[in-house]
Design an enzyme around this catalytic site. Structure first.
Site, PDB file in Angstrom:
ATOM      1  N   SER A  95      75.200  46.201  12.229  1.00 22.58           N
ATOM      2  CA  SER A  95      76.078  47.294  11.324  1.00 22.58           C
ATOM      3  C   SER A  95      77.397  47.650  11.976  1.00 22.58           C
ATOM      4  O   SER A  95      78.054  46.682  12.330  1.00 22.58           O
ATOM      5  CB  SER A  95      75.228  48.379  10.945  1.00 22.58           C
ATOM      6  OG  SER A  95      75.783  49.292   9.977  1.00 22.58           O
ATOM      7  N   ASP A 226      70.875  43.546   1.285  1.00 22.09           N
ATOM      8  CA  ASP A 226      71.319  44.805   2.166  1.00 22.09           C
ATOM      9  C   ASP A 226      71.872  45.641   1.323  1.00 22.09           C
ATOM     10  O   ASP A 226      73.069  45.408   0.730  1.00 22.09           O
ATOM     11  CB  ASP A 226      72.277  44.270   3.255  1.00 22.09           C
ATOM     12  CG  ASP A 226      72.550  45.238   4.272  1.00 22.09           C
ATOM     13  OD1 ASP A 226      73.013  46.461   3.869  1.00 22.09           O
ATOM     14  OD2 ASP A 226      72.863  44.982   5.533  1.00 22.09           O
ATOM     15  N   HIS A 255      68.952  46.283   5.054  1.00 22.86           N
ATOM     16  CA  HIS A 255      69.875  46.548   6.218  1.00 22.86           C
ATOM     17  C   HIS A 255      69.298  47.011   7.388  1.00 22.86           C
ATOM     18  O   HIS A 255      69.741  46.198   8.548  1.00 22.86           O
ATOM     19  CB  HIS A 255      70.848  47.636   5.745  1.00 22.86           C
ATOM     20  CG  HIS A 255      72.284  47.963   6.681  1.00 22.86           C
ATOM     21  ND1 HIS A 255      72.861  46.953   7.019  1.00 22.86           N
ATOM     22  CD2 HIS A 255      72.179  49.046   7.540  1.00 22.86           C
ATOM     23  CE1 HIS A 255      74.060  47.521   7.873  1.00 22.86           C
ATOM     24  NE2 HIS A 255      73.452  48.565   8.069  1.00 22.86           N
TER      25      HIS A 255
END
Length: 275
Positions: A95, A226, A255
């Site tokens: 991320s 995601d 995610h």
């Protein structure tokens, strides 16, 4: 508790396990290096030196008022790498951490000849926010809402966010309350200033030139479900910008790195590092 002090006086906490070729892992927002506990053990058991740090303002690192920006995050990482004198280094970023390792590799590690490989998972590059040049992106109003929620009641917001983060809001999902609780725990260790400032950094930073500058193999891992960093504006664009990239799409994966997705991703990480 191992720490080092950056050139601007910020104390950065890190975990350093095992021996062998070094692998540095960078966490997502609003988490800490604890998000990588499984991978740290996995890598150390596989014969690597596994290192993960808490980004400034997050986890057990100090919480300075200044420096909550992507350039400083990358500089902090560069100073950690130099402090430990790491070479033939592989980087893994999830991320926001994916953006951090890409910027570090392009602007610090690669020019110094330290970086061998990069792996990102659900990473924010090239840029998250929607614009005329990035119509697949997420509208700025979404990030404004995140900012407002963090200021109003970040504790409740982190509890709520954990559901979509791990895809537990999908029909038939096997929900882990423990994973949700740990997400909240890690998030609440982040300082409010750092958590707030980082929202603009992960959503509005443009990593296009960093991706184009990379000249080392990069594995771009991303779940096609995601809900936090949608793949169309992220890995599917990043793969067109890198010269030595491999895109791995995980069907139905969220995610957050968890469950069957984590098992498959960890196998792919070890395979990519061994190539």
């Amino acid at each position: 508790m191992p720490t080092f002090t950056t050139s601007d006086g910020t104390e950065i906490y890190y975990t350093d396990l095992g021996e062998g070729r070094p692998v540095v892992l960078s966490h997502g927002w609003p988490l800490s290096s604890d998000a990588w506990q499984v991978e740290l053990k996995l890598l150390a058991d596989a014969g690597y030196r596994a290192i993960a740090h808490d980004r400034r303002g997050h986890g057990r690192s100090s919480q300075p008022w200044q420096g909550n920006d992507m350039d400083t995050y990358a500089k902090d990482l560069a100073e950690l790498v130099e402090h430990l004198d790491l070479r033939d280094l592989s980087l893994i970023g999830h991320s926001t951490g994916g953006g951090e390792v890409v910027r570090y590799a392009a602007r610090h590690g690669q020019p110094q000849g330290r970086v061998a490989k990069v792996i990102t998972a659900g990473a924010v590059p090239p840029v998250m926010v929607k614009s005329e040049s990035n119509p697949e992106g997420t509208p700025i109003e979404v990030f404004d809402g995140i900012r407002a929620a963090v200021l109003k009641d970040r504790s409740q917001f982190f509890q709520d966010l954990s559901e979509s983060f791990f895809g537990f809001n999908r029909p038939g999902a096997e929900v882990s309350q423990g994973a949700r609780d740990d997400f909240w725990r890690q998030g609440m260790l982040a300082g409010l200033k750092a958590a707030y400032d980082c929202i603009a950094q992960f959503s509005e930073t443009d990593f296009t030139e960093d991706l184009q500058a990379l000249d080392v193999p990069i594995l771009l891992a991303h779940g096609d479900d995601d809900q936090i960093v949608p793949i169309a504006a992220a890995a599917e664009k990043s793969i067109t910008l890198v010269s030595k990239g491999t895109l791995k799409v995980y069907a139905g994966a969220p995610h957050g790195i968890f469950g069957a997705y984590q098992d498959e991703l960890d196998r792919d990480i070890l395979a990519f590092l061994a190539e």
